[in-house]
Design a protein around this motif. Structure first.
Motif, PDB file in Angstrom:
ATOM      1  N   ARG A 320       0.826  -1.210   0.000  1.00 27.74           N
ATOM      2  CA  ARG A 320       0.000   0.000   0.000  1.00 27.74           C
ATOM      3  C   ARG A 320       0.865   1.268   0.000  1.00 27.74           C
ATOM      4  N   ILE A 321       1.992   1.222   0.703  1.00 30.76           N
ATOM      5  CA  ILE A 321       2.874   2.386   0.741  1.00 30.76           C
ATOM      6  C   ILE A 321       3.395   2.719  -0.654  1.00 30.76           C
ATOM      7  N   SER A 322       3.451   1.741  -1.544  1.00 29.95           N
ATOM      8  CA  SER A 322       3.948   2.000  -2.895  1.00 29.95           C
ATOM      9  C   SER A 322       3.055   2.969  -3.673  1.00 29.95           C
ATOM     10  N   ALA A 323       1.872   3.268  -3.168  1.00 31.68           N
ATOM     11  CA  ALA A 323       1.005   4.249  -3.830  1.00 31.68           C
ATOM     12  C   ALA A 323       1.529   5.667  -3.656  1.00 31.68           C
ATOM     13  N   PHE A 324       2.393   5.887  -2.670  1.00 34.92           N
ATOM     14  CA  PHE A 324       2.935   7.227  -2.433  1.00 34.92           C
ATOM     15  C   PHE A 324       4.042   7.540  -3.440  1.00 34.92           C
ATOM     16  N   ALA A 325       4.342   8.808  -3.564  1.00 37.08           N
ATOM     17  CA  ALA A 325       5.484   9.267  -4.352  1.00 37.08           C
ATOM     18  C   ALA A 325       6.413  10.034  -3.424  1.00 37.08           C
ATOM     19  N   GLY A 326       7.707   9.938  -3.672  1.00 35.28           N
ATOM     20  CA  GLY A 326       8.650  10.665  -2.823  1.00 35.28           C
ATOM     21  C   GLY A 326       8.615  10.140  -1.400  1.00 35.28           C
ATOM     22  N   VAL A 328       7.159  10.329   2.734  1.00 30.77           N
ATOM     23  CA  VAL A 328       5.876  10.516   3.410  1.00 30.77           C
ATOM     24  C   VAL A 328       6.078  10.489   4.919  1.00 30.77           C
ATOM     25  N   THR A 329       5.097  10.995   5.638  1.00 25.01           N
ATOM     26  CA  THR A 329       5.136  10.972   7.092  1.00 25.01           C
ATOM     27  C   THR A 329       4.415   9.733   7.613  1.00 25.01           C
ATOM     28  N   PHE A 330       4.612   9.453   8.883  1.00 29.08           N
ATOM     29  CA  PHE A 330       3.900   8.342   9.507  1.00 29.08           C
ATOM     30  C   PHE A 330       2.396   8.597   9.476  1.00 29.08           C
ATOM     31  N   ALA A 331       2.005   9.845   9.676  1.00 29.00           N
ATOM     32  CA  ALA A 331       0.576  10.172   9.659  1.00 29.00           C
ATOM     33  C   ALA A 331      -0.025   9.916   8.282  1.00 29.00           C
ATOM     34  N   ASP A 332       0.731  10.217   7.220  1.00 28.73           N
ATOM     35  CA  ASP A 332       0.249   9.939   5.868  1.00 28.73           C
ATOM     36  C   ASP A 332      -0.005   8.441   5.695  1.00 28.73           C
ATOM     37  N   ILE A 333       0.951   7.638   6.153  1.00 33.18           N
ATOM     38  CA  ILE A 333       0.828   6.185   5.999  1.00 33.18           C
ATOM     39  C   ILE A 333      -0.368   5.668   6.781  1.00 33.18           C
ATOM     40  N   GLU A 334      -0.542   6.155   8.007  1.00 30.43           N
ATOM     41  CA  GLU A 334      -1.688   5.721   8.808  1.00 30.43           C
ATOM     42  C   GLU A 334      -3.002   6.048   8.102  1.00 30.43           C
ATOM     43  N   ALA A 335      -3.095   7.249   7.555  1.00 28.61           N
ATOM     44  CA  ALA A 335      -4.351   7.695   6.953  1.00 28.61           C
ATOM     45  C   ALA A 335      -4.687   6.929   5.680  1.00 28.61           C
ATOM     46  N   ILE A 368      11.708  -0.470   8.143  1.00 28.05           N
ATOM     47  CA  ILE A 368      12.957   0.292   8.067  1.00 28.05           C
ATOM     48  C   ILE A 368      14.129  -0.590   8.476  1.00 28.05           C
ATOM     49  N   HIS A 369      13.951  -1.339   9.547  1.00 31.16           N
ATOM     50  CA  HIS A 369      15.018  -2.221  10.011  1.00 31.16           C
ATOM     51  C   HIS A 369      15.318  -3.309   8.987  1.00 31.16           C
ATOM     52  N   GLN A 370      14.311  -3.680   8.189  1.00 34.63           N
ATOM     53  CA  GLN A 370      14.505  -4.689   7.160  1.00 34.63           C
ATOM     54  C   GLN A 370      15.023  -4.085   5.854  1.00 34.63           C
ATOM     55  N   SER A 371      15.282  -2.761   5.852  1.00 30.57           N
ATOM     56  CA  SER A 371      15.744  -2.027   4.659  1.00 30.57           C
ATOM     57  C   SER A 371      14.738  -2.067   3.518  1.00 30.57           C
ATOM     58  N   LEU A 372      13.480  -2.313   3.825  1.00 32.57           N
ATOM     59  CA  LEU A 372      12.431  -2.247   2.810  1.00 32.57           C
ATOM     60  C   LEU A 372      11.825  -0.846   2.741  1.00 32.57           C
ATOM     61  N   LEU A 373      12.065  -0.044   3.755  1.00 31.64           N
ATOM     62  CA  LEU A 373      11.821   1.398   3.742  1.00 31.64           C
ATOM     63  C   LEU A 373      13.092   2.061   4.254  1.00 31.64           C
ATOM     64  N   GLU A 374      13.246   3.341   3.994  1.00 34.84           N
ATOM     65  CA  GLU A 374      14.394   4.053   4.539  1.00 34.84           C
ATOM     66  C   GLU A 374      13.968   5.404   5.066  1.00 34.84           C
ATOM     67  N   GLN A 383      10.620   4.804  -0.105  1.00 36.74           N
ATOM     68  CA  GLN A 383      10.988   3.523  -0.691  1.00 36.74           C
ATOM     69  C   GLN A 383      11.984   3.759  -1.815  1.00 36.74           C
ATOM     70  N   LEU A 384      12.997   2.905  -1.894  1.00 39.43           N
ATOM     71  CA  LEU A 384      13.856   2.930  -3.063  1.00 39.43           C
ATOM     72  C   LEU A 384      13.036   2.524  -4.287  1.00 39.43           C
ATOM     73  N   VAL A 385      13.453   3.030  -5.440  1.00 38.77           N
ATOM     74  CA  VAL A 385      12.656   2.840  -6.658  1.00 38.77           C
ATOM     75  C   VAL A 385      12.380   1.367  -6.957  1.00 38.77           C
ATOM     76  N   PRO A 386      13.379   0.449  -6.928  1.00 42.29           N
ATOM     77  CA  PRO A 386      13.060  -0.958  -7.232  1.00 42.29           C
ATOM     78  C   PRO A 386      12.051  -1.553  -6.253  1.00 42.29           C
ATOM     79  N   LEU A 387      12.125  -1.144  -4.995  1.00 41.19           N
ATOM     80  CA  LEU A 387      11.192  -1.678  -4.007  1.00 41.19           C
ATOM     81  C   LEU A 387       9.795  -1.110  -4.219  1.00 41.19           C
ATOM     82  N   ARG A 388       9.700   0.151  -4.623  1.00 38.01           N
ATOM     83  CA  ARG A 388       8.383   0.727  -4.899  1.00 38.01           C
ATOM     84  C   ARG A 388       7.740   0.052  -6.099  1.00 38.01           C
TER      85      ARG A 388
END
Length: 853
Positions: A320-326, A328-335, A368-374, A383-388
């Motif tokens: 679901r986070i892959s829908a974002f661009a650039g 984002v904040t934690f609040a954005d992800i929650e919403a 983040i700890h799994q390096s799937l987000l940074e 997200q790094l581009v390949p992961l997104r």
């Protein structure tokens, strides 16, 4: 230029697995490649275009970033050695990763922003880019992540190279641009062969000369993660694991996370490629199969391992986070990504996996700890581009793509409205910056809303409308993008007299006026009137329409009637509730401008002072700066240019400090108006030398201001009051400087924008204190400060009598009349009888004599 500025825009998309281990930040195994790119960037080769070419996750962006960093330092050293000022525009970095569609216009806008171009007009961005680059000279343009825009980037680069001789371009991509003058530089995976590292002779790495670059990177990641590696570690399996990755930095990064998490190298090997690796000799047959397709498969398999290593809940959130661009904040992800309380995700995915809002923060930290987000910036993740890209595929497979994109768009619509409803206060500039920090996501939302399959055209129009209410396109120089966006969505949305459509139509008309296009603004004014008629309500009761009517009268027609009309708009917005206080404040500013340009002295000062006090009570700094600008208009129009200059400078200084990209352009314009007026008044007072000195500064400033407007595509002369003031200034300066005016104007045009602004703020007003004293006398003088005889003579002057006629009427000598007039001029701070008549005309009626004697 600072190192951080040189790589602005690249860090979020950087492949962290390629980060350096040397003290100077050099990348592991990339010294020669970085040096080759630096030579190109510093003009040591004849190439004009270099494309760093390689598979995803290989570290193209990291190489480009390090090369830019080194080149920036070298360029700065060159400038310092030559005694020249820093050149912040020498290297521009445009990250193209968030341009989802093959959108040429968005590509051009992104490059325009990277070059820090302020484009407030209607010329297409490509035209503005070419003009800007021609003026500034040598420039390095970095185009990062060109993968999905190869044709569009190729066309852009060819156009720029043809028109701009001093341009060099560095691109990163999974494919070449296939254009002339391009040199393709492959970025291979890190070497799997043992060899010396990129360090100096003092290297303390015990595996230097034994380990490969790829192994050294993985070992460094493990050491950084707190995993001790001693002689008892399973080095053979670790070597096989390194070989399996083919030396892809991102794959090595993801493998390191698994090992730091407690898995043994053999455990990771058994899970990669479904265990098929164990059936092949490590480093043998597999190593010989080269090519981008294989590297891409290896990266995908490594990401698959990371994907399988987290829970279904983590996977659902990551997709679901892959829908974002650039970022984002934690609040954005929650919403956007949490289940519950929203119709489109209330039931979770097709497999019943849900993501409660209460779990989002912990899940994100795990990713983040799994390096799937940074972590991008404090409080924001990316997200790094390949992961997104991988996450988008999983989102489609889950059957949630449309729902999540819609929820994303609606969330950012609501966020835009919140910003528009709350900006008028001490957090004004902070909110404007917060909104701009989300610009990639606003654009992604607009892209989705424009898709016919989304059914969200109206949502897209609302996003544009509320961000225009916030004044975001003005503060951040996005007027061209906003006018195009309004045109697009007004065509997409069915015609109906909704508040958003009426408001969007009037704001588009306002933008067209600000762009100096009254003819186009008139079209939108007619459209707004038609929409108002459809409502069945009186047109003079619809606040946005009343505002545009007043703005039209002020800027296109040029009449004092605008003052009352804009006053009604202010009252109507004030009645709409607290969420429209920002709109009310903005239109109070417009009324202050109208009163300053077209009202009498008392009205201009009074309305502008009200606007200033309103902004000061709110603590809104950008609004205060514009109110100060408006406060200078009445003094300028009524013969007090020194006072006007002080107000214009106060507003300009704040706008420069805030880094806004709109008001500073107009502030420089106003300052040369007032300086020209000062020069004219000095000349009237026979201060020829002082007048010339000020005129030279005014003409220089005028040249610089006009050049800035040319670069930023601002059309001031399309607006009636601005055209009038510019013509007055030009006429005055032409007379005072005679044949010198045009050469001085040209000198000013060659100045950098920062020097133009510095001149506007610091130009010395020769004899300005004496002029200001006269202005203050003039502004504060009342009828009662004159003697009875002076009042008699002044009244007769106002009737048009000559000195001889006045002498006969009063039975005194002509010389006596002249003496009394001289004393009157001194008392009032006016230079001559014409200014005396103007002063008397400005007096309130109650101060005037009942009848002239």
């Amino acid at each position: 230029m600072g190192d951080d500025a040189a790589v602005r825009g690249m860090t979020v998309e950087r492949v962290r697995g390629s980060a350096g281990d040397a003290a100077d930040g050099a990348l592991i195994g990339r010294r020669e490649l970085v040096a080759e790119v630096v030579d190109f960037l510093m003009g040591q080769t004849l190439d004009r275009v270099v494309t760093l070419f390689g598979t995803g996750g290989v570290g193209k962006t990291a190489v480009a970033e390090e090369a830019v960093r080194v080149a920036a330092r070298q360029h700065q050293a060159r400038l310092e050695a030559a005694g020249r000022d820093p050149d912040p525009g020498y290297i521009a970095v445009a990250s193209l990763a968030d341009i989802e569609q093959q959108d040429e216009e968005r590509l051009h806008c992104t490059v325009q922003e990277a070059l820090r171009i302020t484009n407030q007009g209607t010329d297409r961005p490509l035209t503005v880019i070419v003009n800007h680059l021609k003026r500034r000279g040598d420039t390095l343009l970095v185009l990062d992540n060109c993968d999905d825009l190869l044709d569009e980037v190729a066309d852009l680069v060819e156009d720029l190279l043809d028109d701009v001789p001093g341009l060099r371009v560095l691109a990163t991509s999974r494919g070449s641009l296939n254009i002339g003058d391009e040199r393709v530089v492959p970025v291979p995976p890190l070497s799997l062969a043992p060899g010396d590292c990129d360090c100096d002779d003092r290297c303390e790495d015990p595996r230097c000369g034994v380990a490969s670059d790829a192994e050294r990177l993985l070992v460094k990641r493990l050491n950084d993660g707190g995993l001790p590696l001693d002689s008892h570690y399973d080095w053979d399996s670790l070597g096989e694991l390194v070989a399996w990755t083919d030396g892809l930095p991102l794959a090595l990064e993801l493998v390191a996370v698994r090992l730091i998490g407690g898995m043994a190298p053999r455990d990771v090997l058994e899970r990669l490629d479904d265990g098929r690796l164990l059936n092949a000799e490590a480093g043998g047959r597999r190593r010989s199969r080269r090519g981008l397709a294989r590297h891409h498969r290896k990266l995908e398999e490594t990401i698959n391992l990371s994907w399988r290593s987290v829970t279904p809940q983590h996977r659902r959130l990551l997709a679901r986070i892959s829908a974002f661009a650039g970022s984002v904040t934690f609040a954005d992800i929650e919403a956007v990504c949490a289940d519950g309380g929203n119709e489109v995700l209330a039931q979770g995915g097709t497999d019943g996996v849900t993501v409660p809002r209460s779990a989002v923060v912990d899940l994100v930290q795990d990713l983040i700890h799994q390096s799937l987000l940074e972590r991008a910036t404090p409080g924001r993740v990316a997200q790094l581009v390949p992961l997104r890209q991988y996450g988008r595929l999983r989102l489609i497979e889950d059957g949630e793509y449309e729902q999540v994109r819609t929820r994303h768009a609606r969330y950012f619509r609501d966020l835009a409205k919140h910003y528009a409803d709350t900006w008028f206060g001490p957090r004004e500039v902070e909110i404007l910056q917060q909104a701009f920090d989300q610009i990639d996501n606003f654009r992604a939302a607009l892209d989705w809303c424009a898709d016919p399959a989304s059914g969200e055209h109206h949502t897209g129009l609302e996003i544009l409308y509320h961000l225009a209410r916030l004044r975001l396109p003005f503060f951040h120089a996005l007027l061209g993008e906003w006018s195009d966006g309004f045109e697009k969505f007004l065509d997409l949305v069915p015609v109906a007299p909704t508040p958003e459509r009426i408001g969007s139509t009037t704001l588009l008309g306002w933008i067209r006026l600000c762009q100096g296009q009254p003819d186009k603004a008139e079209v939108h004014l007619r459209q707004a009137r038609e929409l108002a008629a459809m409502t069945g309500q009186p047109a003079d009761g619809i606040a946005p329409l009343v505002f545009l009517e007043g703005a039209w009268l002020m800027l296109a027609v040029g009449t004092p009637d605008c003052i009352d009309v804009l006053g009604r708009a202010v009252d109507l917005f004030g009645q709409l509730g607290p969420e429209y206080q920002g709109d009310r404040a903005n239109f109070l500013l417009m009324r202050a401008l109208g009163a300053g340009f077209w009202g009498d002295d008392d009205t201009g000062v009074r309305v502008a002072q009200t606007c200033l006090e309103d902004a000061e009570r709110a603590g809104a700094r950008w609004a205060i700066s514009w109110a100060q600008w408006a406060r200078g208009l009445a003094p300028l129009m009524h013969e007090r240019p020194v006072e006007a200059t002080k107000w214009f400078r106060a507003g300009l200084e704040t706008q420069i400090e805030l880094g806004e990209q709109w008001g500073s352009t107009w502030g420089s314009e106003a300052c040369f108006w007032s300086l020209a007026a000062i020069a004219g008044k000095l000349a009237e007072n026979t201060s020829a030398e002082s007048a010339r000195d000020v005129a030279v500064d005014a003409a220089t400033l005028m040249g610089g201001a006009l050049a800035i407007q040319h670069d930023t595509n601002v059309n001031v002369v399309g607006l009636a009051p601005f055209r009038r003031q510019r013509e007055r200034a030009r006429d005055t300066l032409t007379v005072l400087l005679n044949g010198e005016f045009e050469p001085i104007l040209a000198q000013g045009a060659a100045m950098p924008a920062a020097e133009v602004h510095r001149l506007a703020l610091t130009a010395h007003i020769v004899a300005g204190d004496a002029l200001l004293l006269n202005e203050q006398r003039y502004a504060n003088a009342t009828w009662s400060i004159l003697t009875g005889r002076q009042q008699q003579i002044t009244a007769l002057v106002a009737e048009g009598l000559t000195n001889r006629q006045i002498a006969r009427r009063l039975h005194v000598s002509e010389s006596t009349v002249e003496q009394h007039l001289t004393s009157t001029y001194r008392a009032l701070g006016v230079p001559d009888r014409w200014a005396l008549v103007e002063w008397m005309r400005q007096l309130p009626v109650k101060q005037l004599p009942v009848q002239a004697p």
